[in-house]
Design a protein around this motif. Sequence first.
Motif, mmCIF file in Angstrom:
data_model
loop_
_atom_site.group_PDB
_atom_site.id
_atom_site.type_symbol
_atom_site.label_atom_id
_atom_site.label_comp_id
_atom_site.label_asym_id
_atom_site.label_seq_id
_atom_site.Cartn_x
_atom_site.Cartn_y
_atom_site.Cartn_z
ATOM 1 N N PHE A 195 31.589 15.370 5.524
ATOM 2 C CA PHE A 195 30.211 15.206 4.543
ATOM 3 C C PHE A 195 29.930 14.091 4.784
ATOM 4 C CE2 PHE A 195 30.614 19.676 3.757
ATOM 5 C CZ PHE A 195 29.757 20.043 3.104
ATOM 6 N N ALA A 196 31.551 13.149 4.574
ATOM 7 C CA ALA A 196 30.966 11.826 4.391
ATOM 8 C C ALA A 196 30.088 11.156 5.797
ATOM 9 C CB ALA A 196 32.467 11.168 4.787
ATOM 10 N N THR A 197 30.518 11.181 6.926
ATOM 11 C CA THR A 197 29.877 10.596 8.360
ATOM 12 C C THR A 197 28.021 11.152 8.089
ATOM 13 O OG1 THR A 197 31.516 11.100 9.148
ATOM 14 C CG2 THR A 197 29.328 11.138 10.442
ATOM 15 N N ALA A 198 28.074 12.480 7.971
ATOM 16 C CA ALA A 198 26.475 12.964 6.932
ATOM 17 C C ALA A 198 26.013 11.677 5.906
ATOM 18 C CB ALA A 198 26.320 14.170 7.086
ATOM 19 N N MET A 199 26.447 11.622 5.551
ATOM 20 C CA MET A 199 25.823 10.796 4.294
ATOM 21 C C MET A 199 25.304 9.537 4.935
ATOM 22 S SD MET A 199 25.287 13.097 1.700
ATOM 23 C CE MET A 199 25.334 14.164 3.481
ATOM 24 N N GLU A 200 27.102 8.895 5.437
ATOM 25 C CA GLU A 200 26.011 7.471 6.128
ATOM 26 C C GLU A 200 25.500 7.669 7.225
ATOM 27 O OE1 GLU A 200 28.979 5.367 9.510
ATOM 28 O OE2 GLU A 200 29.544 6.774 8.589
ATOM 29 N N PHE A 201 25.443 8.636 8.108
ATOM 30 C CA PHE A 201 24.195 8.292 8.936
ATOM 31 C C PHE A 201 22.490 8.697 8.075
ATOM 32 C CE2 PHE A 201 27.322 8.749 11.998
ATOM 33 C CZ PHE A 201 26.983 7.899 12.363
ATOM 34 N N ALA A 202 22.291 9.084 7.088
ATOM 35 C CA ALA A 202 21.340 9.615 5.914
ATOM 36 C C ALA A 202 21.257 8.779 5.652
ATOM 37 C CB ALA A 202 21.288 10.994 5.312
ATOM 38 N N CYS A 235 20.714 31.814 3.698
ATOM 39 C CA CYS A 235 21.772 30.218 3.679
ATOM 40 C C CYS A 235 21.598 29.150 4.336
ATOM 41 C CB CYS A 235 21.848 31.453 5.401
ATOM 42 S SG CYS A 235 23.283 32.285 5.087
ATOM 43 N N SER A 236 20.159 29.293 5.221
ATOM 44 C CA SER A 236 18.808 27.804 5.246
ATOM 45 C C SER A 236 18.953 27.073 4.075
ATOM 46 C CB SER A 236 17.940 27.786 6.037
ATOM 47 O OG SER A 236 17.226 28.325 4.805
ATOM 48 N N LEU A 237 18.412 28.174 2.953
ATOM 49 C CA LEU A 237 18.197 27.168 0.850
ATOM 50 C C LEU A 237 19.663 27.061 0.463
ATOM 51 C CD1 LEU A 237 15.486 29.922 -0.181
ATOM 52 C CD2 LEU A 237 15.250 27.399 0.998
ATOM 53 N N ALA A 238 20.997 27.448 0.809
ATOM 54 C CA ALA A 238 21.874 27.741 0.209
ATOM 55 C C ALA A 238 22.315 26.355 1.150
ATOM 56 C CB ALA A 238 22.068 28.747 -0.035
ATOM 57 N N THR A 239 22.422 26.277 2.227
ATOM 58 C CA THR A 239 22.477 25.305 2.936
ATOM 59 C C THR A 239 21.797 23.892 2.035
ATOM 60 O OG1 THR A 239 23.411 26.406 4.663
ATOM 61 C CG2 THR A 239 22.928 24.035 5.196
ATOM 62 N N GLY A 240 20.678 23.766 2.552
ATOM 63 C CA GLY A 240 19.643 22.796 1.882
ATOM 64 C C GLY A 240 20.070 21.961 0.709
ATOM 65 N N VAL A 241 19.906 22.855 0.172
ATOM 66 C CA VAL A 241 20.607 23.104 -1.282
ATOM 67 C C VAL A 241 21.685 21.955 -1.605
ATOM 68 C CG1 VAL A 241 20.696 23.439 -3.908
ATOM 69 C CG2 VAL A 241 19.540 24.516 -2.455
ATOM 70 N N ALA A 242 22.734 21.969 -1.065
ATOM 71 C CA ALA A 242 23.684 21.703 -0.714
ATOM 72 C C ALA A 242 23.662 19.816 -0.757
ATOM 73 C CB ALA A 242 25.505 22.097 0.367
ATOM 74 N N TYR A 243 23.299 19.808 0.500
ATOM 75 C CA TYR A 243 22.482 19.418 1.337
ATOM 76 C C TYR A 243 22.417 17.745 0.419
ATOM 77 C CZ TYR A 243 24.409 20.602 5.744
ATOM 78 O OH TYR A 243 25.442 20.871 7.055
ATOM 79 N N LEU A 244 20.756 18.780 -0.180
ATOM 80 C CA LEU A 244 19.977 17.531 -1.615
ATOM 81 C C LEU A 244 21.310 17.446 -2.175
ATOM 82 C CD1 LEU A 244 17.174 19.584 -1.436
ATOM 83 C CD2 LEU A 244 17.698 17.679 -0.953
ATOM 84 N N ARG A 245 22.251 18.346 -3.297
ATOM 85 C CA ARG A 245 23.312 17.948 -4.370
ATOM 86 C C ARG A 245 23.908 17.168 -3.531
ATOM 87 N NH1 ARG A 245 24.335 23.975 -4.896
ATOM 88 N NH2 ARG A 245 23.295 23.952 -6.731
ATOM 89 N N ASP A 246 24.810 16.763 -2.372
ATOM 90 C CA ASP A 246 25.428 15.557 -1.748
ATOM 91 C C ASP A 246 24.645 14.049 -1.845
ATOM 92 O OD1 ASP A 246 27.789 17.274 -1.410
ATOM 93 O OD2 ASP A 246 27.444 17.469 0.296
ATOM 94 N N LEU A 247 22.968 14.340 -0.927
ATOM 95 C CA LEU A 247 22.536 13.327 -0.813
ATOM 96 C C LEU A 247 22.375 12.192 -2.799
ATOM 97 C CD1 LEU A 247 20.714 14.861 2.288
ATOM 98 C CD2 LEU A 247 22.059 12.578 2.381
ATOM 99 N N THR A 248 21.950 13.365 -2.735
ATOM 100 C CA THR A 248 21.277 12.411 -4.559
ATOM 101 C C THR A 248 22.341 11.778 -4.726
ATOM 102 O OG1 THR A 248 21.756 15.100 -4.652
ATOM 103 C CG2 THR A 248 19.075 14.132 -4.165
ATOM 104 N N GLU A 249 24.017 12.199 -4.951
ATOM 105 C CA GLU A 249 24.913 12.142 -5.490
ATOM 106 C C GLU A 249 25.674 10.608 -5.334
ATOM 107 O OE1 GLU A 249 28.125 14.897 -5.385
ATOM 108 O OE2 GLU A 249 26.374 16.284 -6.814
ATOM 109 N N ALA A 250 25.146 10.904 -3.764
ATOM 110 C CA ALA A 250 24.766 9.308 -2.288
ATOM 111 C C ALA A 250 24.344 8.111 -3.544
ATOM 112 C CB ALA A 250 25.207 9.588 -1.438
#
Length: 602
Positions: A195-202, A235-250
């Motif tokens: 997840f850290a690498t994904a957030m870095e590139f985002a 599953c796509s919604l749950a994954t997208g929401v998980a990424y939104l949480r991580d990105l906004t927390e970042a």
Amino acid sequence: MTVLPDDGLELAGDFPDVPHEQWQRLVAGVLRKSGKEVEGAEAEEALSTALEDGLRTRPLYTAHDTAPEPGLPGFAPFVRGGRAEGNALGGWDVRQRHTVADGGAVLADLENGVTSLWLAVGEGGIPVPELGRVLDGVFLDLAPVVLDAGSETGPAARELLRLYEERGVAPEAARGNLGADPLGQEARSGQEGDFATAMEFARLCAEGYPGLRALTVDALPYHEAGGSAAQELGCSLATGVAYLRDLTEAGMSVGQACAQLEFRYAATADQFLTIAKLRAARRLWARVAEVCGAPRAGTQLQHVVTSPVMMTRRDPWVNMLRTTIATLAAGAGGADAVTVLPFDHALGLPDAFARRIARNTSTILIEESHLARVIDPAGGSWYVERLTDELAHAGWEFFRRIERLGGQAAALRSGDLARDLADTWQARRKKLATRREPVTGVSEFPHLAEKPVARQSAPEPPSGGLPRVRRDEEFEALRARSDAHLAATGSRPRIFLAAIGPAAAHTARLTFASNLFQAGGIEPVTDGAFEDSGATEAVLCSSDALYEEKASEVAAELRSAGASHVFLAGRPGQYAGVDAYVFAGCDAVAVLSATLDRMGVS
């Protein structure tokens, strides 16, 4: 004398409305002739078709089958498309997938209609150091590149960004997606993603590459594990929401976070379900963005891939028809980018002909059929609007189930999600085994004499997580047993079909039995005597009336001639000398497997 309007056309406004009840009475009358005594709503229900997720397709939809207002293209809830102009300006993005370091194939695709590249990099794909060579000669400011690198997302993304800089591509000119998808990687491999690498590139893309997205929400792992349309959506919604949480927390805003996501879905040969799924997906993501306080950010960028699950290894040419229907559905459903898998995808690496047919599928639909010229062509259909609404609700319920389990990561790690998908696939396997869901060229109308299509083996994709299923897998296993027997003995296992009476009496059941046994690699013999057929078992084929008259007698004759086992096509009653019955809806896989066992075909 009636005077027609100047244009010579009249509307139907002067015709009286036909009550729904009148139509139901007519349906009941037709069903009564087939022995079904039902009335009213029950008559209509008798013609309904059960879908997965508890949905049903009814035989008739009217203006009374209401659904929420879908809005306008380019406006929330985006059911009718994420852009006001849809794909009308140039069609959808024709995106082809490459898994090996073949720069020539890449250039051939781009020179002949492909508009973006989807590259599998790293494990099971193109080695990261080879990325530059694969993209040699590609104008990176014109051709978007989408990466799919799994555990090697970091190195692959850095190499692509280095190539942009080395080749003088301005950051604002870069297009595509770096493909970070830690939850999708975990679903594929069983290993937790980075997840850290994904957030870095985002953050990097948000700050310096406005046309480049960092994350993919890939629903294919769940589709390929046997999931239903609603489970894919959930599953796509749950994954997208998980990424939104991580990105906004970042530290990113909801709008910035949404702009970093691209969603990937499967398109199947069930065209209406595919159309409804894509329209429902946009509506659901718009709802997520609205709840998160950023309704204007709810546009969902959709990459749609023709389903790997539906691709067959036998009679692979039929896959061209499947992918054509799936591509039509993807286009009609409003997909932004479409990948057509080559017809030989299930056999290994596609050859140049298969890649050409794949890319031309989109080209014909866009340029010759003009499918993209109409925005949301299915919109307004009572059936499509109702199915979109019902599927959206089913997908939302599955999303809520995942959230109750703690989110997508928790559902994956607990095994709950895998069990849900397995249950869905098990129910579908029964339909496949009984041929209630036919697979043309495999379980229906197989061709035992077809010349095998050989391809070079493709790299093994990542594994260790959710399974990958195929509709043809159980019949493929039976055919493989027959092939091995042919290689060892020079002939296939055979079964004798004993036609009783004139053609009018036996043709239907003879055809049924022939198709059934060929689906298991068993060659039917219809001419000559049983003694000369090379078979050890036989099937009686005729009408119910002739069975009453002659079934026991013919079965006795076959026994005397050496038949160890006698089937009867149909199930009208019990007859002496008949061991078992084969009929529409029987478990074909079980029947064929047991028959091969008795014939000594391992």
